[in-house]
Motif scaffolding. Structure first.
Motif, PDB file in Angstrom:
ATOM      1  N   TRP A   1     -41.412 -17.458   4.984  1.00  0.00           N
ATOM      2  CA  TRP A   1     -40.922 -18.166   3.813  1.00  0.00           C
ATOM      3  C   TRP A   1     -41.921 -19.214   3.348  1.00  0.00           C
ATOM      4  CZ3 TRP A   1     -37.308 -16.537   0.746  1.00  0.00           C
ATOM      5  CH2 TRP A   1     -36.321 -15.684   1.241  1.00  0.00           C
ATOM      6  N   GLY A   2     -42.601 -19.846   4.275  1.00  0.00           N
ATOM      7  CA  GLY A   2     -43.630 -20.811   3.892  1.00  0.00           C
ATOM      8  C   GLY A   2     -44.746 -20.150   3.113  1.00  0.00           C
ATOM      9  N   ARG A   3     -45.175 -18.963   3.566  1.00  0.00           N
ATOM     10  CA  ARG A   3     -46.219 -18.229   2.831  1.00  0.00           C
ATOM     11  C   ARG A   3     -45.733 -17.850   1.448  1.00  0.00           C
ATOM     12  NH1 ARG A   3     -46.681 -15.832   7.962  1.00  0.00           N
ATOM     13  NH2 ARG A   3     -45.671 -13.895   7.296  1.00  0.00           N
ATOM     14  N   TYR A   4     -44.460 -17.500   1.342  1.00  0.00           N
ATOM     15  CA  TYR A   4     -43.905 -17.138   0.041  1.00  0.00           C
ATOM     16  C   TYR A   4     -43.910 -18.336  -0.916  1.00  0.00           C
ATOM     17  CZ  TYR A   4     -42.081 -12.822   2.158  1.00  0.00           C
ATOM     18  OH  TYR A   4     -41.940 -11.614   2.775  1.00  0.00           O
ATOM     19  N   ILE A   5     -43.596 -19.528  -0.383  1.00  0.00           N
ATOM     20  CA  ILE A   5     -43.585 -20.737  -1.225  1.00  0.00           C
ATOM     21  C   ILE A   5     -44.984 -21.021  -1.750  1.00  0.00           C
ATOM     22  CG2 ILE A   5     -43.286 -23.251  -1.172  1.00  0.00           C
ATOM     23  CD1 ILE A   5     -40.928 -22.799   0.739  1.00  0.00           C
ATOM     24  N   PHE A   6     -45.987 -20.937  -0.881  1.00  0.00           N
ATOM     25  CA  PHE A   6     -47.362 -21.152  -1.318  1.00  0.00           C
ATOM     26  C   PHE A   6     -47.782 -20.090  -2.334  1.00  0.00           C
ATOM     27  CE2 PHE A   6     -47.829 -23.784   2.541  1.00  0.00           C
ATOM     28  CZ  PHE A   6     -48.570 -24.839   2.023  1.00  0.00           C
ATOM     29  N   ALA A   7     -47.432 -18.844  -2.064  1.00  0.00           N
ATOM     30  CA  ALA A   7     -47.809 -17.751  -2.957  1.00  0.00           C
ATOM     31  C   ALA A   7     -47.163 -17.907  -4.323  1.00  0.00           C
ATOM     32  CB  ALA A   7     -47.412 -16.414  -2.330  1.00  0.00           C
ATOM     33  N   THR A   8     -45.899 -18.319  -4.354  1.00  0.00           N
ATOM     34  CA  THR A   8     -45.200 -18.533  -5.621  1.00  0.00           C
ATOM     35  C   THR A   8     -45.857 -19.638  -6.425  1.00  0.00           C
ATOM     36  OG1 THR A   8     -43.098 -17.790  -4.669  1.00  0.00           O
ATOM     37  CG2 THR A   8     -42.985 -19.125  -6.672  1.00  0.00           C
ATOM     38  N   GLY A   9     -46.273 -20.703  -5.750  1.00  0.00           N
ATOM     39  CA  GLY A   9     -46.953 -21.792  -6.441  1.00  0.00           C
ATOM     40  C   GLY A   9     -48.321 -21.412  -6.945  1.00  0.00           C
ATOM     41  N   SER A  10     -48.980 -20.482  -6.248  1.00  0.00           N
ATOM     42  CA  SER A  10     -50.311 -20.054  -6.653  1.00  0.00           C
ATOM     43  C   SER A  10     -50.261 -19.141  -7.861  1.00  0.00           C
ATOM     44  CB  SER A  10     -51.000 -19.333  -5.492  1.00  0.00           C
ATOM     45  OG  SER A  10     -52.256 -18.818  -5.901  1.00  0.00           O
ATOM     46  N   ASN A  11     -49.417 -18.104  -7.798  1.00  0.00           N
ATOM     47  CA  ASN A  11     -49.301 -17.136  -8.888  1.00  0.00           C
ATOM     48  C   ASN A  11     -47.986 -16.389  -8.728  1.00  0.00           C
ATOM     49  OD1 ASN A  11     -49.506 -14.923 -10.681  1.00  0.00           O
ATOM     50  ND2 ASN A  11     -51.739 -14.959 -10.549  1.00  0.00           N
TER      51      ASN A  11
ATOM     52  N   ARG B   1     -35.520 -16.172  -5.180  1.00  0.00           N
ATOM     53  CA  ARG B   1     -34.949 -16.651  -3.923  1.00  0.00           C
ATOM     54  C   ARG B   1     -35.836 -17.729  -3.297  1.00  0.00           C
ATOM     55  NH1 ARG B   1     -33.693 -11.969   0.123  1.00  0.00           N
ATOM     56  NH2 ARG B   1     -32.459 -11.343  -1.699  1.00  0.00           N
ATOM     57  N   THR B   2     -37.142 -17.553  -3.417  1.00  0.00           N
ATOM     58  CA  THR B   2     -38.074 -18.520  -2.853  1.00  0.00           C
ATOM     59  C   THR B   2     -37.953 -19.868  -3.556  1.00  0.00           C
ATOM     60  OG1 THR B   2     -39.633 -16.757  -2.274  1.00  0.00           O
ATOM     61  CG2 THR B   2     -40.504 -18.996  -2.378  1.00  0.00           C
ATOM     62  N   MET B   3     -37.869 -19.849  -4.892  1.00  0.00           N
ATOM     63  CA  MET B   3     -37.707 -21.094  -5.643  1.00  0.00           C
ATOM     64  C   MET B   3     -36.367 -21.747  -5.334  1.00  0.00           C
ATOM     65  SD  MET B   3     -39.381 -20.056  -9.330  1.00  0.00           S
ATOM     66  CE  MET B   3     -39.214 -21.714  -9.981  1.00  0.00           C
TER      67      MET B   3
END
Length: 334
Positions: free
Chosen positions: A204-214, A227-229
């Motif tokens: 989930w942490g990787r997903y949060i970073f990935a969502t913020g990146s692109n 779901r991540t947001m």
């Protein structure tokens, strides 16, 4: 072809070279090290210029205040990393304080009152996420609306007055100690450890970073961006609700205006701690240092009888410097 149900996001930002990843991590470590050095220098200066800074009572008071802002900053960091912002945190603090005070004065068991209040916080976070992901509202607008509306709800519930008569066992917690350290400090430890594991050592942490990146690239990689947001905003609001509970314990009353402007302290602590307002950059350690630095500046100004408005000026300058350094780092990376 990889399965869309099994994303392979091994880094916060896919596509970066090893050198770029190293420089990003190096920047974060260097910033945290710089903040720690600045904090130690500030403590030394206050210790030399005042007679009471290093007294046991003063240090514990500093820890108690820093603890509240640190929890807020950690929660805000999750939202900022996924390129959002939560302006409703201060209002959630006040509303949570009112809710738990009302529950306790109506003889609801302390543990149940805490659970109910935290659940209210999670619902607020989910509503913020719904407005952003489903209604398409900008995070700034959605959470700004929450800031004003939730504060209004809390004022209506109390008619603008305080709620007193809270159980002694509840109010004593904020003044209690364990191993000669305030209990509020240990609450920060309890919050920070799972937050660190979730953000830096989980999928989930990787997903949060990935969502913020692109977010689009993350979605195509199989990440459920909605779901991540939602997770990030729930963490932010639950953190604020927890601070509302702790602040109510510390004040020994529930009042709707508790936490006024604390959302700004949360954002400042997070940004000063290295979280990028552009998303995809941040940590758990950084906001802890940032919040402690802000609390020290605030207390130092009081001890030195300096106009408290200087604290805002210094905080603003720190934010400008940190964001400018972040922009320089991004330009070099690109």
């Amino acid at each position: 072809k990889g399965s869309m149900s099994q994303p392979t996001l091994d880094t916060p930002e896919r596509g970066r070279t090893v050198g770029e990843k190293f420089r990003a991590g190096h920047f974060g470590f260097l910033l945290n090290f710089t903040l720690l050095g600045l904090l130690l220098l500030l403590w030394l200066a206050l210790g030399l210029t005042t007679k009471v800074f290093f007294t046991d009572e003063n240090i514990k008071n500093l820890m108690r205040q820093a603890s509240l802002w640190a929890i807020l900053a950690v929660g805000q960091t999750f939202v900022i990393i996924e390129a959002g912002i939560d302006l409703s945190m201060g209002a959630v603090v006040g509303l949570a304080g009112v809710i738990i005070a009302m529950l306790l004065t109506n003889n609801v068991p302390i543990w149940l009152a805490i659970v109910i209040t935290l659940l209210f916080g999670s619902v607020i976070g989910a509503v913020n996420a719904f407005g952003i992901t489903k209604l398409g509202l900008p995070p700034f607008i959605m959470t700004l609306a929450g800031l004003t509306a939730l504060r209004g709800v809390a004022l209506l519930m109390t008619n603008g007055g305080p709620i007193t008569g809270l159980p002694t066992r509840f109010t004593a917690f904020s003044r209690a100690e364990f191993a000669s350290l305030p209990m509020l400090f240990w609450v920060v430890v309890i919050v920070s450890i799972p937050a660190y594991v979730l953000l830096h050592h989980s999928r989930w942490g990787r997903y949060i970073f990935a969502t913020g990146s692109n977010p689009e690239a993350a979605r195509l990689s199989g990440v459920n961006v909605t779901r991540t947001m939602c997770l990030a905003y729930i963490i932010s609001s639950v953190s604020a609700a927890l601070v509302g509970i702790l602040a109510t314990s510390r004040l020994s009353l529930g009042i709707a205006t508790t936490g006024d402007t604390w959302e700004l302290q949360a954002i400042a602590g997070s940004v000063i701690g290295g979280a990028s307002l552009f998303g995809a950059v941040g940590s758990v350690v950084g906001p802890l240092l940032g919040a402690t630095l802000l609390s020290t500046i605030n207390q130092g100004a009081n001890l030195l009888n300096i106009n408290s408005f200087w604290q805002r000026i210094v905080t603003g300058v720190l934010i400008v410097v940190i964001v400018y350094l972040d922009q320089l780092r991004r330009r070099k990376r690109n």
